[in-house]
Design a protein around this motif. Structure first.
Motif, PDB file in Angstrom:
ATOM      1  N   PRO A 208     -11.042  78.599 -31.097  1.00 20.07           N
ATOM      2  CA  PRO A 208      -9.871  77.740 -31.238  1.00 20.07           C
ATOM      3  C   PRO A 208      -9.810  76.776 -30.049  1.00 20.07           C
ATOM      4  CG  PRO A 208      -9.215  79.840 -30.319  1.00 20.07           C
ATOM      5  CD  PRO A 208     -10.694  79.958 -30.649  1.00 20.07           C
ATOM      6  N   ILE A 209      -8.993  75.757 -30.158  1.00 20.54           N
ATOM      7  CA  ILE A 209      -8.720  74.915 -28.994  1.00 20.54           C
ATOM      8  C   ILE A 209      -8.296  75.837 -27.856  1.00 20.54           C
ATOM      9  CG2 ILE A 209      -7.087  73.220 -28.055  1.00 20.54           C
ATOM     10  CD1 ILE A 209      -7.046  71.945 -30.862  1.00 20.54           C
ATOM     11  N   PHE A 210      -8.863  75.640 -26.678  1.00 25.36           N
ATOM     12  CA  PHE A 210      -8.560  76.561 -25.579  1.00 25.36           C
ATOM     13  C   PHE A 210      -7.104  76.440 -25.133  1.00 25.36           C
ATOM     14  CE2 PHE A 210      -8.402  77.580 -20.990  1.00 25.36           C
ATOM     15  CZ  PHE A 210      -8.649  78.935 -21.094  1.00 25.36           C
ATOM     16  N   CYS A 211      -6.666  75.230 -24.852  1.00 26.05           N
ATOM     17  CA  CYS A 211      -5.285  75.009 -24.415  1.00 26.05           C
ATOM     18  C   CYS A 211      -4.867  73.610 -24.857  1.00 26.05           C
ATOM     19  CB  CYS A 211      -5.178  75.151 -22.902  1.00 26.05           C
ATOM     20  SG  CYS A 211      -3.485  75.069 -22.282  1.00 26.05           S
ATOM     21  N   THR A 212      -3.838  73.521 -25.668  1.00 31.92           N
ATOM     22  CA  THR A 212      -3.409  72.224 -26.189  1.00 31.92           C
ATOM     23  C   THR A 212      -3.128  71.247 -25.055  1.00 31.92           C
ATOM     24  OG1 THR A 212      -2.442  73.301 -28.122  1.00 31.92           O
ATOM     25  CG2 THR A 212      -1.727  71.054 -27.649  1.00 31.92           C
ATOM     26  N   ALA A 213      -2.434  71.704 -24.043  1.00 27.30           N
ATOM     27  CA  ALA A 213      -2.146  70.863 -22.874  1.00 27.30           C
ATOM     28  C   ALA A 213      -1.834  71.759 -21.683  1.00 27.30           C
ATOM     29  CB  ALA A 213      -0.980  69.931 -23.154  1.00 27.30           C
ATOM     30  N   TYR A 214      -2.098  71.241 -20.497  1.00 26.75           N
ATOM     31  CA  TYR A 214      -1.796  72.023 -19.304  1.00 26.75           C
ATOM     32  C   TYR A 214      -1.460  71.084 -18.143  1.00 26.75           C
ATOM     33  CZ  TYR A 214      -6.657  70.923 -18.072  1.00 26.75           C
ATOM     34  OH  TYR A 214      -7.832  70.267 -17.793  1.00 26.75           O
ATOM     35  N   LYS A 215      -0.814  71.652 -17.143  1.00 22.25           N
ATOM     36  CA  LYS A 215      -0.448  70.903 -15.941  1.00 22.25           C
ATOM     37  C   LYS A 215      -1.519  71.135 -14.889  1.00 22.25           C
ATOM     38  CE  LYS A 215       3.464  70.305 -12.769  1.00 22.25           C
ATOM     39  NZ  LYS A 215       4.814  70.828 -12.411  1.00 22.25           N
ATOM     40  N   ARG A 216      -2.174  70.061 -14.473  1.00 19.99           N
ATOM     41  CA  ARG A 216      -3.271  70.147 -13.511  1.00 19.99           C
ATOM     42  C   ARG A 216      -2.778  69.735 -12.129  1.00 19.99           C
ATOM     43  NH1 ARG A 216      -7.119  66.203 -11.790  1.00 19.99           N
ATOM     44  NH2 ARG A 216      -9.047  67.144 -11.017  1.00 19.99           N
ATOM     45  N   ARG A 217      -3.096  70.540 -11.125  1.00 19.58           N
ATOM     46  CA  ARG A 217      -2.714  70.232  -9.745  1.00 19.58           C
ATOM     47  C   ARG A 217      -3.973  69.873  -8.960  1.00 19.58           C
ATOM     48  NH1 ARG A 217      -0.353  74.631  -5.478  1.00 19.58           N
ATOM     49  NH2 ARG A 217      -2.485  75.411  -5.763  1.00 19.58           N
ATOM     50  N   TYR A 218      -3.901  68.816  -8.157  1.00 18.70           N
ATOM     51  CA  TYR A 218      -5.039  68.437  -7.337  1.00 18.70           C
ATOM     52  C   TYR A 218      -4.544  67.879  -5.995  1.00 18.70           C
ATOM     53  CZ  TYR A 218      -3.979  63.668  -8.936  1.00 18.70           C
ATOM     54  OH  TYR A 218      -3.349  62.484  -9.210  1.00 18.70           O
ATOM     55  N   LEU A 219      -5.409  67.968  -5.000  1.00 16.88           N
ATOM     56  CA  LEU A 219      -5.072  67.537  -3.652  1.00 16.88           C
ATOM     57  C   LEU A 219      -5.537  66.096  -3.466  1.00 16.88           C
ATOM     58  CD1 LEU A 219      -3.803  68.634  -1.027  1.00 16.88           C
ATOM     59  CD2 LEU A 219      -6.119  69.254  -0.283  1.00 16.88           C
ATOM     60  N   ALA A 220      -4.597  65.202  -3.246  1.00 13.43           N
ATOM     61  CA  ALA A 220      -4.909  63.781  -3.105  1.00 13.43           C
ATOM     62  C   ALA A 220      -5.097  63.425  -1.630  1.00 13.43           C
ATOM     63  CB  ALA A 220      -3.791  62.926  -3.697  1.00 13.43           C
ATOM     64  N   GLY A 221      -6.285  62.890  -1.325  1.00 10.65           N
ATOM     65  CA  GLY A 221      -6.558  62.461   0.049  1.00 10.65           C
ATOM     66  C   GLY A 221      -6.521  63.578   1.061  1.00 10.65           C
ATOM     67  N   GLY A 222      -6.606  64.810   0.583  1.00  5.25           N
ATOM     68  CA  GLY A 222      -6.587  65.943   1.495  1.00  5.25           C
ATOM     69  C   GLY A 222      -5.247  66.167   2.155  1.00  5.25           C
ATOM     70  N   ALA A 223      -4.188  65.494   1.642  1.00  7.91           N
ATOM     71  CA  ALA A 223      -2.904  65.572   2.324  1.00  7.91           C
ATOM     72  C   ALA A 223      -1.759  66.059   1.443  1.00  7.91           C
ATOM     73  CB  ALA A 223      -2.546  64.203   2.905  1.00  7.91           C
ATOM     74  N   SER A 224      -1.716  65.630   0.205  1.00 10.24           N
ATOM     75  CA  SER A 224      -0.575  65.983  -0.644  1.00 10.24           C
ATOM     76  C   SER A 224      -1.030  66.406  -2.036  1.00 10.24           C
ATOM     77  CB  SER A 224       0.380  64.789  -0.758  1.00 10.24           C
ATOM     78  OG  SER A 224      -0.286  63.678  -1.343  1.00 10.24           O
ATOM     79  N   TRP A 225      -0.244  67.299  -2.624  1.00 12.81           N
ATOM     80  CA  TRP A 225      -0.553  67.782  -3.958  1.00 12.81           C
ATOM     81  C   TRP A 225       0.013  66.844  -5.010  1.00 12.81           C
ATOM     82  CZ3 TRP A 225      -4.091  71.303  -4.822  1.00 12.81           C
ATOM     83  CH2 TRP A 225      -4.391  72.239  -3.828  1.00 12.81           C
ATOM     84  N   LYS A 226      -0.816  66.524  -5.982  1.00 10.43           N
ATOM     85  CA  LYS A 226      -0.402  65.695  -7.102  1.00 10.43           C
ATOM     86  C   LYS A 226      -0.511  66.510  -8.386  1.00 10.43           C
ATOM     87  CE  LYS A 226      -0.065  61.817  -4.672  1.00 10.43           C
ATOM     88  NZ  LYS A 226       1.194  61.042  -4.512  1.00 10.43           N
ATOM     89  N   TYR A 227       0.210  66.067  -9.415  1.00 10.19           N
ATOM     90  CA  TYR A 227       0.191  66.772 -10.685  1.00 10.19           C
ATOM     91  C   TYR A 227      -0.049  65.783 -11.823  1.00 10.19           C
ATOM     92  CZ  TYR A 227       2.478  70.410  -7.905  1.00 10.19           C
ATOM     93  OH  TYR A 227       2.777  71.335  -6.941  1.00 10.19           O
ATOM     94  N   GLN A 228      -0.724  66.267 -12.854  1.00  8.41           N
ATOM     95  CA  GLN A 228      -0.889  65.467 -14.054  1.00  8.41           C
ATOM     96  C   GLN A 228      -0.988  66.399 -15.255  1.00  8.41           C
ATOM     97  OE1 GLN A 228      -5.739  64.884 -13.492  1.00  8.41           O
ATOM     98  NE2 GLN A 228      -4.522  63.182 -14.174  1.00  8.41           N
ATOM     99  N   PHE A 229      -0.504  65.929 -16.390  1.00  5.44           N
ATOM    100  CA  PHE A 229      -0.641  66.693 -17.615  1.00  5.44           C
ATOM    101  C   PHE A 229      -1.935  66.287 -18.307  1.00  5.44           C
ATOM    102  CE2 PHE A 229       4.038  66.981 -17.181  1.00  5.44           C
ATOM    103  CZ  PHE A 229       4.145  68.376 -17.196  1.00  5.44           C
ATOM    104  N   VAL A 230      -2.690  67.282 -18.762  1.00  9.90           N
ATOM    105  CA  VAL A 230      -3.964  67.048 -19.441  1.00  9.90           C
ATOM    106  C   VAL A 230      -3.846  67.566 -20.866  1.00  9.90           C
ATOM    107  CG1 VAL A 230      -6.438  67.504 -19.452  1.00  9.90           C
ATOM    108  CG2 VAL A 230      -5.221  67.286 -17.269  1.00  9.90           C
ATOM    109  N   VAL A 231      -4.141  66.729 -21.829  1.00 13.26           N
ATOM    110  CA  VAL A 231      -4.086  67.110 -23.242  1.00 13.26           C
ATOM    111  C   VAL A 231      -5.511  67.244 -23.764  1.00 13.26           C
ATOM    112  CG1 VAL A 231      -3.254  66.497 -25.535  1.00 13.26           C
ATOM    113  CG2 VAL A 231      -1.909  65.869 -23.513  1.00 13.26           C
ATOM    114  N   ASP A 232      -5.809  68.352 -24.430  1.00 16.58           N
ATOM    115  CA  ASP A 232      -7.134  68.559 -25.001  1.00 16.58           C
ATOM    116  C   ASP A 232      -7.468  67.398 -25.943  1.00 16.58           C
ATOM    117  OD1 ASP A 232      -9.307  70.837 -25.758  1.00 16.58           O
ATOM    118  OD2 ASP A 232      -8.713  69.709 -27.540  1.00 16.58           O
ATOM    119  N   PRO A 233      -8.669  66.808 -25.828  1.00 15.01           N
ATOM    120  CA  PRO A 233      -9.018  65.643 -26.658  1.00 15.01           C
ATOM    121  C   PRO A 233      -8.930  65.901 -28.163  1.00 15.01           C
ATOM    122  CG  PRO A 233     -10.586  65.892 -24.865  1.00 15.01           C
ATOM    123  CD  PRO A 233      -9.738  67.122 -24.857  1.00 15.01           C
ATOM    124  N   THR A 234      -9.355  67.086 -28.600  1.00 16.86           N
ATOM    125  CA  THR A 234      -9.262  67.399 -30.028  1.00 16.86           C
ATOM    126  C   THR A 234      -7.810  67.538 -30.442  1.00 16.86           C
ATOM    127  OG1 THR A 234     -11.397  68.543 -29.938  1.00 16.86           O
ATOM    128  CG2 THR A 234      -9.999  68.979 -31.843  1.00 16.86           C
TER     129      THR A 234
END
Length: 214
Positions: A117-143
Motif C-alpha cells: 500500500p502507499i506507505f504514508c499519504t502525507a507526513y511532516k518532515r523536519r530538517y535543519l536549515a543552515g545548521g542553525a534552525s529547524w524547519k518543517y514541511q509537509f510531504v505528500v506521497d506522489p501517488t
C-alpha cells in the motif's frame, strides 16, 4: 498504466518473452552454471501498482474479484513461457512469477510498489536549515497526490500507517495474491505503534501522522 485485460495479456506475453531471452543471452562464469540453468530455468515476472489499481476504482486494499481476473491473465506467463521454450528448444522454466518490492522502479513509474500500500499519504518532515534552525514541511506521497488530483478525498486513501491497525487484512491480502504467484512476494507488514496528541490526526477510523489540510 495498463488499461484493459487485452493490453495486460499483451504486456505479460512480451515481458515473458524478454525474460526468457535473458536466460539465454546472459553470460555465466563457468560451464557447470550453464548446466544448472538448463535444469532450473527461472523467470521473475513481477507486478507493481496494485494498490493504485484498487484506489482509482474506489476499492479498499484487499482481495477483489475484478483484480483476480487481471491476476489470472498474469498467471498466463507460465503457459507462454513453456510455449516459447518449446519453440526455441529450451528447457521450460520451472517458475515464472515473483513480486519484488520495486521501490525505485515504482517511484520512477509514479505508482505504488509491488503489492505494497502507499506507505504514508502525507507526513511532516523536519530538517535543519543552515545548521542553525529547524524547519518543517509537509510531504505528500506522489501517488497519493495523483489520486487526490483525480478527485479522491485524502481520507479515503489507505496507507501502511492506517493498515498497521488492521494487520490481519494485510496478511490475508498477501496470502490471496500468493495463489497467483509461483515464487515469493516481498512485502513489509507494518505493525501499530502509539500516536497521540499533536502526532496524530484521525479521519474516520484511519490514523494519519501529521496529515495536513489539503
Amino acid at each position: 498504466r495498463i488499461e484493459s485485460l487485452d493490453e495486460m495479456e499483451y504486456v505479460v506475453n512480451q515481458a515473458t518473452h524478454f525474460l526468457l531471452a535473458g536466460t539465454v543471452y546472459s553470460d555465466l562464469p563457468y560451464g557447470d552454471v550453464y548446466k544448472i540453468r538448463e535444469k532450473n530455468r527461472r523467470l521473475g515476472l513481477g507486478l507493481m501498482g496494485i494498490h493504485e489499481w484498487l484506489a482509482v476504482r474506489g476499492k479498499p486494499y484487499g482481495e477483489d474479484a475484478e483484480l483476480g481476473k487481471w491476476l489470472e491473465v498474469y498467471t498466463g506467463s507460465t503457459h507462454m513461457a513453456r510455449k516459447l521454450a518449446a519453440k526455441y528448444n529450451l528447457s521450460p522454466p520451472v517458475k515464472t512469477r515473483a513480486i519484488a518490492p520495486t521501490g525505485t522502479i515504482g517511484i520512477v513509474g509514479e505508482t505504488t510498489t509491488g503489492i505494497e500500500p502507499i506507505f504514508c499519504t502525507a507526513y511532516k518532515r523536519r530538517y535543519l536549515a543552515g545548521g542553525a534552525s529547524w524547519k518543517y514541511q509537509f510531504v505528500v506521497d506522489p501517488t497519493a497526490r495523483k489520486l487526490m488530483d483525480s478527485g479522491i478525498h485524502p481520507a479515503m486513501i489507505e496507507d501502511a500507517y492506517g493498515l498497521a491497525n488492521d494487520v490481519e487484512r494485510r496478511v490475508k491480502f498477501q496470502a490471496w495474491v500468493q495463489q497467483f504467484v509461483d515464487h515469493g512476494i516481498s512485502s513489509t507488514i507494518n505493525l501499530p505503534y502509539p500516536l497521540d496528541g499533536e502526532e496524530a490526526i484521525t479521519f474516520g477510523n484511519m490514523l494519519y501522522p501529521y496529515l495536513p489540510k489539503l
